[in-house]
Design an enzyme around this catalytic site. Sequence first.
Site, PDB file in Angstrom:
ATOM      1  NE  ARG A 186      -0.601  -0.133   4.982  1.00  0.00           N
ATOM      2  CZ  ARG A 186      -1.300  -0.396   6.098  1.00  0.00           C
ATOM      3  NH1 ARG A 186      -2.571  -0.692   6.014  1.00  0.00           N
ATOM      4  NH2 ARG A 186      -0.717  -0.347   7.263  1.00  0.00           N
ATOM      5  CD  GLU A 187       4.727   0.972   3.549  1.00  0.00           C
ATOM      6  OE1 GLU A 187       5.907   0.828   3.155  1.00  0.00           O
ATOM      7  OE2 GLU A 187       4.342   0.568   4.666  1.00  0.00           O
ATOM      8  NE  ARG A 235       2.161  -4.037   8.137  1.00  0.00           N
ATOM      9  CZ  ARG A 235       3.092  -3.141   8.486  1.00  0.00           C
ATOM     10  NH1 ARG A 235       2.994  -1.893   8.091  1.00  0.00           N
ATOM     11  NH2 ARG A 235       4.120  -3.490   9.234  1.00  0.00           N
ATOM     12  NE  ARG A 252       6.370  -5.818  12.377  1.00  0.00           N
ATOM     13  CZ  ARG A 252       6.648  -4.746  11.634  1.00  0.00           C
ATOM     14  NH1 ARG A 252       7.492  -4.841  10.613  1.00  0.00           N
ATOM     15  NH2 ARG A 252       6.099  -3.576  11.918  1.00  0.00           N
ATOM     16  CE1 TYR A 307       1.863   8.354   8.294  1.00  0.00           C
ATOM     17  CE2 TYR A 307       1.084   6.448   7.080  1.00  0.00           C
ATOM     18  CZ  TYR A 307       1.019   7.276   8.181  1.00  0.00           C
ATOM     19  OH  TYR A 307       0.115   7.008   9.161  1.00  0.00           O
ATOM     20  CE1 TYR A 357       6.080  -0.625  13.540  1.00  0.00           C
ATOM     21  CE2 TYR A 357       4.841   1.414  13.508  1.00  0.00           C
ATOM     22  CZ  TYR A 357       5.312   0.288  12.866  1.00  0.00           C
ATOM     23  OH  TYR A 357       5.022   0.102  11.540  1.00  0.00           O
ATOM     24  CD  GLU A 380       8.614   4.018   7.433  1.00  0.00           C
ATOM     25  OE1 GLU A 380       7.757   4.236   6.550  1.00  0.00           O
ATOM     26  OE2 GLU A 380       8.702   2.940   8.060  1.00  0.00           O
TER      27      GLU A 380
END
Length: 422
Positions: A186-187, A235, A252, A307, A357, A380
């Site tokens: 989606r980026e 994603r 991940r 982002y 995070y 990012e």
Amino acid sequence: MAVTQLLSCALLVIAVGAAAGFQEGLRGHQIWELPSSIPAALEDLLRDGLLDSLSHSKSHRKVHVPVEGLDNARRILKERDVEFKVLVDDLAEHFQGERRRRREVDTRAAESCTENSCPAPLSNAYMTFTQMEYYLREINTTYAPRVSVKSIGKSVEGRDIWMVHVRSGGCAQGKSVYLECGIHPREWIAPAVCLQIVSRLAVHCSVTRAFNVYIVPMANPDGYVYTWTTNRLWRKNRGNAGGQCVGVDLNRNWGFKFGVGASSNPCSEVYMGPSAFSEPETQALRDVMTSLSEAGNLELVIAVHSYGQMLLYPWGWTTEEAPDTPEMAALGEIFANTAHLRHNTVYTVTSSSSGLYFASGATDDWAKGVLNTKFVYTLELRDTGEFGFKLEKSQILPTTQEVWEGFKAMLLAITGQKYTLL
Ligand SMILES: [Zn+2]
């Protein structure tokens, strides 16, 4: 005649079906606005897939709530007295309406890409995967032998994962640089900028005089195609490892500190997969990075995302300091300062765990922890949350321009030269 009629009738049905199905994966999904600071327990909910953070400002945060999670999320927020506002009550409807409006204003064809050919990547529109493949096929012949394109493996659904190699200009011992783009489909800005960089590297021979640059412009083609047809906010990949829910978060799924700070819930947006490297996409990326590293001189790895306008260095899994942290921070500042000169965009340089995070099983930590690559980053791109993943296409060019300057400055700094903006 009857056959022709039947055929055209069938085609019509297909066409209508396709239009109605556009972004159908988001039917009933909603976007909510929550206060920016929420209790820690809610962060866990985010991670477990009830809510999916899309953007945030100082005061508010927008979250995507999947249709299956609506009741649960509503109940939990109510119990904790967190106020929320429904901004979009049906995302499929929202995207279909947006497409209708876009067609009305933007009937002009996108520059350069035609039916079967794409000599230059688009800078005024996001490219479909098919257009990307046209472009990659063309540079493989136009700029051979300095530029070559090969498939490093196949996705779950059998699409090629392409890697571009821009060769160093005659320096046999050229250092290697590797860019991974589009692992989160989606980026959209990530592959768009990476393809622009490929095209600039192909013509600006001097930039790669001392470097072999390897770029994977679209690391998750299945997911990307899915964002174009069915769910713009997708994603993960399209693997079915988890049974009841589709997709593994490929960022991940890497085999370094696998499972620390990722979700084992297959329905989560950050599902880590059943085991490290369970997915063909991460296997292909791992193998190519390993061989580049074993060949020696893999000096710089950048995983391009959006982002947030941040340049993050390891670790993501812990707040402890990674090896070469002062060097990574210093080179990161060179990127950020140079990128800033172009359009005054601020890129924050910090470690992943303190900047974003906790996240484990990502490309960057693996490159640092297993390959011991000296300079490793997650970049990012724009913006800081106003448009988030749906960054306007008018931002492709300025984002490319600043990243290109920052990237060149990094390469020069690695070879001990000083950068001057021309
Ligand atoms: Zn990402």
